[in-house]
Design an enzyme around this catalytic site. Sequence first.
Site, PDB file in Angstrom:
ATOM      1  N   GLY A  83      -1.245   4.356  -6.229  1.00  0.00           N
ATOM      2  CA  GLY A  83      -0.292   3.261  -6.088  1.00  0.00           C
ATOM      3  C   GLY A  83      -0.525   2.213  -7.145  1.00  0.00           C
ATOM      4  O   GLY A  83      -1.588   2.156  -7.764  1.00  0.00           O
ATOM      5  N   HIS A  84       0.468   1.365  -7.350  1.00  0.00           N
ATOM      6  CA  HIS A  84       0.358   0.290  -8.322  1.00  0.00           C
ATOM      7  C   HIS A  84      -0.424  -0.871  -7.729  1.00  0.00           C
ATOM      8  O   HIS A  84      -0.739  -0.884  -6.535  1.00  0.00           O
ATOM      9  CB  HIS A  84       1.753  -0.167  -8.772  1.00  0.00           C
ATOM     10  N   ASN A  85      -0.760  -1.859  -8.563  1.00  0.00           N
ATOM     11  CA  ASN A  85      -1.477  -3.038  -8.072  1.00  0.00           C
ATOM     12  C   ASN A  85      -0.681  -3.705  -6.961  1.00  0.00           C
ATOM     13  O   ASN A  85       0.531  -3.905  -7.082  1.00  0.00           O
ATOM     14  CB  ASN A  85      -1.710  -4.033  -9.215  1.00  0.00           C
ATOM     15  N   GLY A  86      -1.379  -4.059  -5.885  1.00  0.00           N
ATOM     16  CA  GLY A  86      -0.722  -4.727  -4.769  1.00  0.00           C
ATOM     17  C   GLY A  86      -0.005  -3.795  -3.817  1.00  0.00           C
ATOM     18  O   GLY A  86       0.709  -4.266  -2.930  1.00  0.00           O
ATOM     19  N   SER A  87      -0.197  -2.489  -3.959  1.00  0.00           N
ATOM     20  CA  SER A  87       0.513  -1.538  -3.098  1.00  0.00           C
ATOM     21  C   SER A  87      -0.167  -1.334  -1.753  1.00  0.00           C
ATOM     22  O   SER A  87       0.413  -0.720  -0.860  1.00  0.00           O
ATOM     23  CB  SER A  87       0.637  -0.185  -3.811  1.00  0.00           C
ATOM     24  N   GLY A  88      -1.395  -1.828  -1.594  1.00  0.00           N
ATOM     25  CA  GLY A  88      -2.100  -1.668  -0.322  1.00  0.00           C
ATOM     26  C   GLY A  88      -3.204  -0.630  -0.360  1.00  0.00           C
ATOM     27  O   GLY A  88      -3.784  -0.300   0.678  1.00  0.00           O
ATOM     28  N   LYS A  89      -3.549  -0.139  -1.555  1.00  0.00           N
ATOM     29  CA  LYS A  89      -4.553   0.919  -1.667  1.00  0.00           C
ATOM     30  C   LYS A  89      -5.913   0.464  -1.139  1.00  0.00           C
ATOM     31  O   LYS A  89      -6.542   1.154  -0.334  1.00  0.00           O
ATOM     32  CB  LYS A  89      -4.697   1.375  -3.118  1.00  0.00           C
ATOM     33  N   SER A  90      -6.367  -0.695  -1.609  1.00  0.00           N
ATOM     34  CA  SER A  90      -7.683  -1.161  -1.195  1.00  0.00           C
ATOM     35  C   SER A  90      -7.720  -1.496   0.288  1.00  0.00           C
ATOM     36  O   SER A  90      -8.744  -1.303   0.953  1.00  0.00           O
ATOM     37  CB  SER A  90      -8.098  -2.383  -2.024  1.00  0.00           C
TER      38      SER A  90
ATOM     39  N   GLU B 187     -10.761   2.800  -7.050  1.00  0.00           N
ATOM     40  CA  GLU B 187     -10.487   2.474  -8.459  1.00  0.00           C
ATOM     41  C   GLU B 187     -11.735   2.678  -9.321  1.00  0.00           C
ATOM     42  O   GLU B 187     -11.972   1.945 -10.283  1.00  0.00           O
ATOM     43  CB  GLU B 187      -9.990   1.025  -8.588  1.00  0.00           C
TER      44      GLU B 187
END
Length: 708
Positions: free
Chosen positions: A268-275, A384
């Site tokens: 996902g892109h930055n801010g997509s909720g991955k972390s 990441e």
Amino acid sequence: MSGLPIADGPAEHGPLRPIELATGAVLGGATVGLVTIGSVIPVAGALNLVAAVPMGMIAHRYRLRALVTAAVASALVAFVATGLVATVGLLATATVAGIIGTAKRRGGGFPAMVGLSILASALWAGFAVGMLQLFSSGRNLLFDNVRNASRGIQNLAARQQQLEPLGRTAADLTDSVLRWWWAWVGGSVATGMLATAIFSWFVLGSVLDRLAWLPGSDRLDAPPDERPIAPLPVTLRGASFRYPGAVREALRDIDLTVAVGEFVAIVGHNGSGKSTLTRLLAGLPPTSGTVQRPGSAGLGHLGGTTLVLQRPESQTLGVLVADDVVWGLPPEQAAEVEVEALLGEVGLNGMGDKETATLSGGQQQRLAVAAALARKPALLIADEATSMIDPDGRRELVELLAALPKRHAMAVVLVTHHEADAAAADRVIHLSEGRSVEFLPTWPKPVRDARRRPMGDTILELRGIAHTYNRGTPWEAPALHSVDLSVRRGEALLVVGGNGSGKSTLAWIMAGLIAPSSGRCELAGKPIAKQIGRVELAFQHSRLQLQKQTVGAEIADWGGRATGSGAVGRALDAVGLDRSLAARSIEELSGGQAKRVVLAAIVASHPQVVVLDEPLAGLDPAGRADIVELLARLRDSGLTLIIISHDVEDMSAVCDRTVHLVDGRIPAADSVSAMAAVTDQVTRQHDARPTPLRYQGDAAQHIEQGGR
């Protein structure tokens, strides 16, 4: 394990949490350093006052237990380093800091502080008197010396008739003090402690109030789970999560199962909720929906869940590679770890005795994986972990992670914004705006276009630059060898090389932050070391350069005290940020925004040259395209850019030439071809038309319509 409440503040019971231990270790170490320097160097005695700040921050944010643990550990280190006097001073400092911090944390105010100070003063007075009473032989020897000195002063005064009464009074006072020593010592200690606490309330207290905005919470902190450790299989059903104070959910309605033997990629892109998703997998309960597993997640425990994070250097704790693998394990468990076998499995054969500080970024990530495997995890999450290393290192690390579930009874979850990293995964989960989607939106790469203005004469020149860390010691590590490089005014130069090639060392030398072991680095014909600030350096990790509370304050600080709101606004305009962002807290910025704020601050400082160390690291495709476009604008404004990066494909759109750094050297053939490229560019650039940076595909239309 669903819908469990998240505590707003630190738990007041139970063992110390990881965030308390980590903060105590870091701030306690800072206190030891300040007290040690203040004790050893006479002119640095004021540092003993500053030493109260780190301990005060611990007391202000966490439980008394965290402060006591940090103070005891720091005192032991101080005793070994400098002896008893500094140790007592450190404990006294910790006492005052604890009083102020605790009173601030509990909201008791000045009366509570005075009450705690009176109690602490009595205890310290009793301690001082008790120690003198216990060691009576030493006390008597000390008192005899004081008495003899007093008699000597009386005898000297008796030689002058007018001074004889003064000498006799001094001797009588000394006898009185020594007779009632316990009252004088106890009273002096108590009075001094109380006065110091009251003074510190206004000085240290104001410092703690100013630092209260700094984050002190652990986003991985979860309520206790007393079940046996068994993180797999883990199943999320309709799992959502909203951070305290947030207006919307960071993660919404996620359905996912991870079982033993799987290699799962979350893209996902930055801010997509991955972390946020990794935090749920690591044990943080959702705010709605369920997360089911047979036992507890066991984050950091043997047989539980381990995390390999984005920045490898933040996970390295041991001085030697072998020490780092077993760092934090109980002695009996550490003894069972086959360190050399683990290092061989991750591609670090025979490097157990090597210092961790000498490892490249890719090697540090491999070491982090080895340390994770030493815990025999059932679930390994790489969040990441590939974003800060070069393409070759990224590919090798993904291959390593993909092979682990085939060799061990475990699952691996790789979180990334690189689609290529997910090619080897058994399953790929795409996230966008907190939701699971079938495909991610694409963002095309920028296409090179002509520059707007010609380059000028040489502005930065390096000749014979060499640098060796720890030179002259058994730990010396050569980083650069005879580097020759010339940069023209207004040029955009790309310096590429693998991890460990010396790129960051070169960046620090060009910015004048470290002096080379040999050679010269000159800006406009003068040594760069005498022109600090004329060459600005944008760090790879932008957050490390942002020290103020708000964006506006940060930019104003870089630009000098005379920088007003108008100058701050113009700096934000230059990097494509809305002026309303000036009031935003630094902690609320995304990775891409943080990089832009650093560049805005640099613009406000009016440098002649800007060196950017890995400006695209950690950014998704959209963020990368934004930064490339921004750098093109800065280049066309006449700013000289030196970009150190391994993202050759993206950076070729903005850079005039490329120089390769290999094992700390610029190959001669590369230097010749690079200089030829510059000569050709200078010849052609006068006919260049001022056209904006173009993008492939539909992105140009997106920009024209005001997208982004």
